[in-house]
Design a protein around this motif. Structure first.
Motif, PDB file in Angstrom:
ATOM      1  N   LEU A 127      11.061  25.710  12.729  1.00 50.72           N
ATOM      2  CA  LEU A 127      11.489  26.948  13.399  1.00 50.72           C
ATOM      3  C   LEU A 127      10.404  27.434  14.360  1.00 50.72           C
ATOM      4  CD1 LEU A 127      13.694  29.327  13.175  1.00 50.72           C
ATOM      5  CD2 LEU A 127      11.996  30.452  11.742  1.00 50.72           C
ATOM      6  N   HIS A 128       9.145  27.309  13.926  1.00 47.44           N
ATOM      7  CA  HIS A 128       8.013  27.820  14.711  1.00 47.44           C
ATOM      8  C   HIS A 128       7.582  26.868  15.814  1.00 47.44           C
ATOM      9  CE1 HIS A 128       6.625  30.569  11.154  1.00 47.44           C
ATOM     10  NE2 HIS A 128       7.719  30.998  11.747  1.00 47.44           N
ATOM     11  N   ASN A 129       8.112  25.661  15.793  1.00 46.88           N
ATOM     12  CA  ASN A 129       7.655  24.666  16.770  1.00 46.88           C
ATOM     13  C   ASN A 129       8.820  24.024  17.509  1.00 46.88           C
ATOM     14  OD1 ASN A 129       4.516  24.219  16.502  1.00 46.88           O
ATOM     15  ND2 ASN A 129       5.300  24.658  14.464  1.00 46.88           N
ATOM     16  N   GLY A 130       9.912  24.753  17.596  1.00 41.53           N
ATOM     17  CA  GLY A 130      11.113  24.217  18.256  1.00 41.53           C
ATOM     18  C   GLY A 130      11.281  24.752  19.671  1.00 41.53           C
ATOM     19  N   ARG A 131      12.473  24.468  20.224  1.00 42.15           N
ATOM     20  CA  ARG A 131      12.725  24.753  21.647  1.00 42.15           C
ATOM     21  C   ARG A 131      12.661  26.236  22.016  1.00 42.15           C
ATOM     22  NH1 ARG A 131      18.084  21.931  22.346  1.00 42.15           N
ATOM     23  NH2 ARG A 131      17.681  21.446  20.179  1.00 42.15           N
ATOM     24  N   HIS A 132      12.944  27.107  21.052  1.00 46.33           N
ATOM     25  CA  HIS A 132      12.901  28.548  21.334  1.00 46.33           C
ATOM     26  C   HIS A 132      11.599  28.937  22.038  1.00 46.33           C
ATOM     27  CE1 HIS A 132      12.936  32.899  20.696  1.00 46.33           C
ATOM     28  NE2 HIS A 132      11.734  32.784  20.144  1.00 46.33           N
ATOM     29  N   TRP A 133      10.510  28.229  21.697  1.00 44.28           N
ATOM     30  CA  TRP A 133       9.183  28.633  22.182  1.00 44.28           C
ATOM     31  C   TRP A 133       8.826  28.033  23.534  1.00 44.28           C
ATOM     32  CZ3 TRP A 133       7.473  32.473  19.196  1.00 44.28           C
ATOM     33  CH2 TRP A 133       7.998  32.570  17.911  1.00 44.28           C
ATOM     34  N   LYS A 134       9.721  27.244  24.104  1.00 46.50           N
ATOM     35  CA  LYS A 134       9.556  26.610  25.448  1.00 46.50           C
ATOM     36  C   LYS A 134       8.413  25.596  25.484  1.00 46.50           C
ATOM     37  CE  LYS A 134      11.990  30.189  27.894  1.00 46.50           C
ATOM     38  NZ  LYS A 134      12.034  31.300  26.912  1.00 46.50           N
ATOM     39  N   ASP A 135       7.166  26.019  25.232  1.00 56.40           N
ATOM     40  CA  ASP A 135       6.066  25.042  25.208  1.00 56.40           C
ATOM     41  C   ASP A 135       5.380  25.116  23.835  1.00 56.40           C
ATOM     42  OD1 ASP A 135       5.074  27.566  25.497  1.00 56.40           O
ATOM     43  OD2 ASP A 135       3.676  27.088  27.132  1.00 56.40           O
ATOM     44  N   PRO A 136       6.137  24.760  22.759  1.00 59.74           N
ATOM     45  CA  PRO A 136       5.635  25.015  21.393  1.00 59.74           C
ATOM     46  C   PRO A 136       4.325  24.322  21.075  1.00 59.74           C
ATOM     47  CG  PRO A 136       7.549  23.552  21.327  1.00 59.74           C
ATOM     48  CD  PRO A 136       7.447  24.066  22.730  1.00 59.74           C
ATOM     49  N   ILE A 185       2.694  38.541  24.047  1.00 58.11           N
ATOM     50  CA  ILE A 185       2.303  39.786  24.727  1.00 58.11           C
ATOM     51  C   ILE A 185       3.249  40.030  25.907  1.00 58.11           C
ATOM     52  CG2 ILE A 185       0.401  41.001  25.891  1.00 58.11           C
ATOM     53  CD1 ILE A 185      -1.545  39.136  24.448  1.00 58.11           C
ATOM     54  N   THR A 186       3.768  41.276  26.018  1.00 58.49           N
ATOM     55  CA  THR A 186       4.661  41.600  27.149  1.00 58.49           C
ATOM     56  C   THR A 186       3.828  41.801  28.415  1.00 58.49           C
ATOM     57  OG1 THR A 186       4.460  43.980  26.819  1.00 58.49           O
ATOM     58  CG2 THR A 186       6.251  42.871  25.622  1.00 58.49           C
ATOM     59  N   LYS A 187       4.544  41.865  29.556  1.00 59.91           N
ATOM     60  CA  LYS A 187       3.847  42.109  30.831  1.00 59.91           C
ATOM     61  C   LYS A 187       3.060  43.413  30.784  1.00 59.91           C
ATOM     62  CE  LYS A 187       6.873  39.862  34.177  1.00 59.91           C
ATOM     63  NZ  LYS A 187       8.289  40.021  33.724  1.00 59.91           N
ATOM     64  N   GLU A 188       3.600  44.379  30.023  1.00 62.85           N
ATOM     65  CA  GLU A 188       2.938  45.693  29.931  1.00 62.85           C
ATOM     66  C   GLU A 188       1.754  45.656  28.957  1.00 62.85           C
ATOM     67  OE1 GLU A 188       6.380  45.361  29.324  1.00 62.85           O
ATOM     68  OE2 GLU A 188       6.672  45.684  31.476  1.00 62.85           O
ATOM     69  N   GLY A 189       1.543  44.522  28.315  1.00 68.06           N
ATOM     70  CA  GLY A 189       0.390  44.406  27.409  1.00 68.06           C
ATOM     71  C   GLY A 189       0.694  44.805  25.976  1.00 68.06           C
ATOM     72  N   ASN A 190       1.981  44.872  25.611  1.00 65.63           N
ATOM     73  CA  ASN A 190       2.305  45.194  24.202  1.00 65.63           C
ATOM     74  C   ASN A 190       2.596  43.921  23.405  1.00 65.63           C
ATOM     75  OD1 ASN A 190       2.171  47.976  24.738  1.00 65.63           O
ATOM     76  ND2 ASN A 190       4.223  47.871  25.658  1.00 65.63           N
ATOM     77  N   LEU A 191       2.459  44.054  22.088  1.00 66.86           N
ATOM     78  CA  LEU A 191       2.690  42.899  21.214  1.00 66.86           C
ATOM     79  C   LEU A 191       4.194  42.673  21.025  1.00 66.86           C
ATOM     80  CD1 LEU A 191       0.579  41.142  19.756  1.00 66.86           C
ATOM     81  CD2 LEU A 191       1.096  42.426  17.682  1.00 66.86           C
ATOM     82  N   ILE A 192       4.603  41.391  21.078  1.00 66.44           N
ATOM     83  CA  ILE A 192       6.026  41.074  20.867  1.00 66.44           C
ATOM     84  C   ILE A 192       6.223  40.675  19.406  1.00 66.44           C
ATOM     85  CG2 ILE A 192       7.848  39.387  21.393  1.00 66.44           C
ATOM     86  CD1 ILE A 192       6.623  39.139  24.199  1.00 66.44           C
ATOM     87  N   GLN A 193       7.169  41.334  18.732  1.00 64.72           N
ATOM     88  CA  GLN A 193       7.539  40.907  17.368  1.00 64.72           C
ATOM     89  C   GLN A 193       8.729  39.976  17.519  1.00 64.72           C
ATOM     90  OE1 GLN A 193       5.663  41.588  14.913  1.00 64.72           O
ATOM     91  NE2 GLN A 193       4.499  43.350  15.664  1.00 64.72           N
ATOM     92  N   ASP A 194       8.494  38.681  17.481  1.00 66.47           N
ATOM     93  CA  ASP A 194       9.570  37.715  17.710  1.00 66.47           C
ATOM     94  C   ASP A 194      10.228  37.368  16.378  1.00 66.47           C
ATOM     95  OD1 ASP A 194      11.028  35.301  18.194  1.00 66.47           O
ATOM     96  OD2 ASP A 194       9.868  35.069  20.049  1.00 66.47           O
TER      97      ASP A 194
END
Ligand code: HEM
Length: 481
Positions: A373-382, A391-400
């Motif tokens: 799950l953590h190393n699959g296609r969802h992550w684009k370049d896993p 991290i978002t463009k605004e510098g906030n943490l993303i809870q994926d």
């Protein structure tokens, strides 16, 4: 067509898929990669029969969430490998289910909280261990250090302060032996329990080959350590003023309780906490150092954030976490790319249950393909270690929500808060004080793991080079503490 058992590779009589697991392991090296290979071929709900046992591997965010949150999958397997560590019975917290699990989980959480789990006391306990760790590294300035077990004793100390009210010197020989035993017990088989679960009668024929003898000896040794600690508590307990989790649990063993805890249960709970809480954090912390030392830019950015948000005149604290988005992203990226609990802890179907278009019979072991799950296609370049993905463009943490290193649902890890705090404090303390360097001429350490109940890093060494002259003195740490 009525729902059937999920598809998987062809079966042999009695052995089921055991031989094909072995032959694929030779080629693919890791159990979780074998499961992934077959899941790609047969689908996200993969049905195997390993010897006498049905084993289903579930892949993808939605099915993993579904298994984790449906009561019918809240069981833990009855396999011999899991039971042999708990006197042949389903006891304790990690591998029990039903009323025993309910009671134990509540009791353990309550006791941990009472003695400071999640509080300022726990933070100062972690700080103290970080300081000791930095001092030890300072004392060995210039040497190249084998890092694979460098966190073990610190992690036991942090947990054991709550559980047993005890701290050990970082060079304590007995503790180092204990940690080595835990590590070895995690390497004898993988999380599915291997042959000991699937063809348990073989222990009478070839006990050494299938790891039975080694595991039995290791468990005996760990239990004698635990029993000494429990006996010390029994001899000195004041029933009105419990000092730690063991005291609390000893009170629960007294006969005037409605459903008293047995001595065996108490021992298994201690073993559960020790095994679940040490190897996981230790392996993740080592992987974290591995990724940092491999990626010069990541190291520089971490140190910039530490210098800006903490500076060099005080120790890091947990309240710094909220402002240190990059550091948090490095932790998340480590938990993602090097998921040490590659298939979580096995669940078991407590009854026949439908999942997707298939039927999962009562008693089936269900493994969750978390590493996949953590190393699959969802992550684009896993395959790339890239904290910025969190991290978002605004510098906030993303809870994926594709990141589930601690599982989810009612059987979710109880140590998540502690693990995250430890990892943050280890990383910030070490990088505030040191530049991490590879020894002259050493190749980049490999990100390829070593297989086992949890994945760990292959052996590698680091030189901890003090960043500032003043860090180079023990006095600095005494001054700021
Ligand atoms: C990076 C560190 C850690 C990771 C990756 C991790 C991961 C996990 C996972 C995946 C599960 C299984 C969830 C499920 O069944 O679906 C679990 C359960 C558990 N963890 Fe952790 N864990 C970590 C640290 C800890 C620590 C520090 C403790 C000690 C307090 C701990 C104690 C437990 C216990 C007792 C369970 C069993 C819970 C139950 O079955 O109800 N873990 N952990």
């Amino acid at each position: 067509k009525p729902p059937s058992y999920p598809p998987g590779p062809p079966l042999l009589p009695i052995l089921g898929n055991v031989l094909s697991v072995w032959s694929n392991l030779k080629r693919l090296k890791y159990h979780h990669i074998v499961w992934q290979y077959w899941s790609n071929k047969y689908g996200p709900i993969l049905g195997l029969r390993l010897g006498l046992v049905n084993v289903v591997i579930v892949s993808g965010k939605d099915f993993i969430k579904e298994v984790s949150t449906r009561d019918v999958f809240d069981g833990r397997p009855n396999g011999f490998f899991y039971l042999m560590r708990s006197f042949g019975k389903k006891l304790g917290l990690v591998f029990s289910d039903g009323p025993t699990w309910n009671k134990t989980r509540r009791m353990v959480l309550q006791s941990l909280k009472r003695f400071g789990y999640g509080s300022r006391a726990m933070e100062s306990n972690i700080s103290e261990e970080c300081r000791a760790l930095v001092e030890l590294r300072l004392a060995e300035t210039g040497k190249s250090i084998s890092v694979n077990h460098m966190f073990d004793v610190s992690i036991v100390n942090i947990l054991w302060k709550l559980v047993a009210g005890k701290r050990y010197d970082l060079k304590d020989e007995q503790l180092i032996i204990l940690c080595d035993l835990i590590t070895r017990s995690f390497k004898v088989v993988d999380m599915s329990g291997g042959i000991l679960n699937f063809l348990p009668f073989l222990r009478h024929v070839m006990p050494n080959v299938i790891g039975y003898t080694e595991l039995k000896n290791i468990h005996n040794a760990i239990y004698s350590f635990l029993n000494i600690t429990i006996q010390e508590h029994r001899a000195t307990i004041d029933m009105k003023n419990p000092r730690d989790v063991i005291d609390m649990l000893l009170i629960e063993t007294t006969a005037d309780k409605k459903d008293p805890l047995t001595d065996e249960e108490l021992q298994v709970i201690c073993l559960d906490l020790l095994e679940a809480g040490v190897e996981t954090v230790s392996n993740t912390a080592v992987f974290m150092l591995l990724h940092v030392v491999r990626n010069e830019k990541v190291q520089k950015r971490l140190q910039q954030e530490i210098d800006m948000e903490i500076g060099s005149c005080r120790q890091p604290t947990l309240s710094d976490r909220a402002r240190m988005v990059y550091t948090e992203a490095v932790l998340l990226e480590t938990l993602r790319i090097s998921s040490v609990a590659a298939v979580g802890i096995p669940h078991m179907a407590l009854d026949d249950a439908k999942l997707g278009n298939y039927i999962i019979p009562k008693g089936t072991f269900v493994l969750l393909a978390i590493h996949d799950l953590h190393n699959g296609r969802h992550w684009k370049d896993p395959e790339i270690f890239r904290p910025e993905r969190f991290i978002t463009k605004e510098g906030n943490l993303i809870q994926d929500e594709w990141l589930m290193p601690f599982g989810s649902g009612r059987r979710r890890c109880i140590g998540e808060g502690l693990a995250r705090s430890e990892l943050f404090m280890f990383l910030t303390h070490l990088l505030q004080s040191f530049d991490l360097k590879l020894p002259e001429g050493a190749p980049l350490p490999s990100t390829e793991p070593v297989d086992g109940v949890t994945l760990s890093a292959k052996d590698f060494k680091i030189i901890f080079e003090p960043r500032l002259k003043k860090y180079n003195s023990k006095k600095f740490y005494i001054n700021i503490s």
